[in-house]
Design an enzyme around this catalytic site. Structure first.
Site, PDB file in Angstrom:
ATOM      1  N   CYS A 135      -1.424 -37.323  20.667  1.00 45.22           N
ATOM      2  CA  CYS A 135      -1.765 -37.080  22.071  1.00 45.22           C
ATOM      3  C   CYS A 135      -1.535 -38.346  22.890  1.00 45.22           C
ATOM      4  O   CYS A 135      -2.366 -39.261  22.875  1.00 45.22           O
ATOM      5  CB  CYS A 135      -3.226 -36.636  22.173  1.00 45.22           C
ATOM      6  SG  CYS A 135      -3.776 -36.468  23.868  1.00 45.22           S
ATOM      7  N   CYS A 138      -4.139 -38.930  25.648  1.00 47.72           N
ATOM      8  CA  CYS A 138      -5.427 -39.468  25.186  1.00 47.72           C
ATOM      9  C   CYS A 138      -5.313 -40.952  24.827  1.00 47.72           C
ATOM     10  O   CYS A 138      -6.214 -41.731  25.102  1.00 47.72           O
ATOM     11  CB  CYS A 138      -5.916 -38.747  23.936  1.00 47.72           C
ATOM     12  SG  CYS A 138      -5.678 -36.987  23.940  1.00 47.72           S
ATOM     13  N   ASP A 139      -4.238 -41.324  24.163  1.00 51.70           N
ATOM     14  CA  ASP A 139      -4.192 -42.646  23.527  1.00 51.70           C
ATOM     15  C   ASP A 139      -3.183 -43.620  24.141  1.00 51.70           C
ATOM     16  O   ASP A 139      -3.173 -44.800  23.770  1.00 51.70           O
ATOM     17  CB  ASP A 139      -3.844 -42.481  22.030  1.00 51.70           C
ATOM     18  CG  ASP A 139      -4.881 -41.627  21.314  1.00 51.70           C
ATOM     19  OD1 ASP A 139      -6.053 -41.671  21.726  1.00 51.70           O
ATOM     20  OD2 ASP A 139      -4.515 -40.914  20.366  1.00 51.70           O
TER      21      ASP A 139
END
Ligand code: NAP
Length: 312
Positions: A135, A138-139
């Site tokens: 992701c 997200c990261d």
């Protein structure tokens, strides 16, 4: 044991759309979500291809809005996973188990979505969360000014590679062929991006590091030559596999684990619907996922009204 009219497994766009329609039909509609509301769009950046949003819309915001909209009409949400679905031995209801209790449902709509496919190479599991990610939204921010790699050649890989250039100093896209399957518009954007470098006909054989990812081992698929590539992170986007395990023997699955349904999202079990990425032949788009949920809910409502005769 609690009774519900429409049990919806999965709080992604398919489940939330089904929940909206079932709740507006004044049914007790309950959505079970074991992870994050919104499913795959919750971990997507800007969505540009959902009709009605000419300026794009952030995936997580759209997910929360879909949820709020459905709850306004009475849809309930349970933040638990359903662990089993069975048909009532005598009768037409379904019995559902979850860690918070047992439920009896007249209709079940399975909209459990899909999970990322793993590369299945040494180091992948060990470094998940320590440089291996599925992701970028997200990261990505953890990789400011670092060199990262993206694996895959589909829409997800290319879209996320472009997204990662916001943070990373350089993004390698490692693809096993010499052509992308991503849409042309994304390809053109990626080719025009100075920070993105394509490594064609290449696979990742291993992921290594000390505490976090330091490097990957590449293999040239034509020459079989192997070489290390130093990267601080690796983002893997090589497709998804459907979350259909819950269906057990209730529905027929294809080789990839997708459930066979008709155009109304009906399985062969009256009252059991499978919609979105879990079914066969899904277009796997946000808009089609929403459409699937709506179709299933409309057909389920007909079934609940006994207007639909499965034998007819
Ligand atoms: P996908 O389209 O199935 O692409 C998977 C990619 O991973 C392919 O390039 C494939 O290579 C590669 N791959 C598969 N297994 C591999 C392995 N073991 N090792 C190395 N590479 C491997 O999956 P996706 O990109 O996740 O997209 C899924 C669906 O969502 C698609 O329908 C896509 O259009 C949609 N989507 C749309 C958008 C958008 O429209 N903005 C964004 C994200 C996703 P090959 O090409 O050689 O098979």
């Amino acid at each position: 044991m609690e009774d519900v009219d429409v049990a919806i497994i999965g709080g992604g766009p398919t489940g939330l759309a089904a929940g909206l329609y079932a709740a507006r039909a004044q049914r007790r509609a309950v959505v079970w979500e074991r992870g994050v509301l919104g499913g795959q769009i919750a971990i997507t950046g800007t969505v540009e291809n959902y009709p009605g949003f000419p300026d794009g819309v952030e995936g997580p915001i759209l997910a929360l809005d879909m949820h709020r909209q459905a709850e306004q009409f009475g849809m309930e949400t349970k933040y638990e996973g359903i662990t089993s679905i069975k048909r009532e031995p005598e009768g037409s209801h379904f019995l559902l188990d979850s860690p918070d209790g047992a439920y009896r449902a007249r209709v079940v709509i399975v909209a459990a979505g899909a999970d990322p496919v793993k590369l299945s190479v040494p180091g992948e599991e060990e470094f998940t969360g320590k440089g291996v990610s599925y992701c970028a939204t997200c990261d990505g921010a953890f990789f400011k000014d670092e060199i990262v790699a993206v694996v895959g050649g589909g829409d997800a890989a290319i879209e996320e590679a472009i997204f990662l250039t916001r943070y990373a100093s350089h993004v390698y896209v490692i693809h096993r062929r010499d052509q992308l399957r991503a849409s042309k518009i994304l390809q053109e954007r990626a080719f025009a991006n100075d920070k993105i470098e394509f490594l064609w006909n290449t696979t990742v054989e291993a992921i290594s590091g000390a505490d976090d990812v330091d490097a990957v081992t590449l293999r040239d698929v034509h020459t079989d030559e192997r070489r290390p590539l130093e990267v601080g992170g690796i983002f893997i986007f090589i497709g998804h596999h459907p979350n259909s395990e819950l269906l057990g023997d209730l529905a027929k699955l294809d080789e990839g684990g997708h459930a066979f349904v008709n155009l109304w999202m009906e399985t062969e079990q009256p009252g059991l619907y499978v919609a979105g990425d879990v079914r066969v032949d899904s277009a796997r788009q946000l808009a089609s996922a929403v459409g699937d949920g709506v179709t299933a809910a409309i057909r389920a409502e007909r079934y609940l009204q006994n207007e639909y005769d499965p034998a007819g």
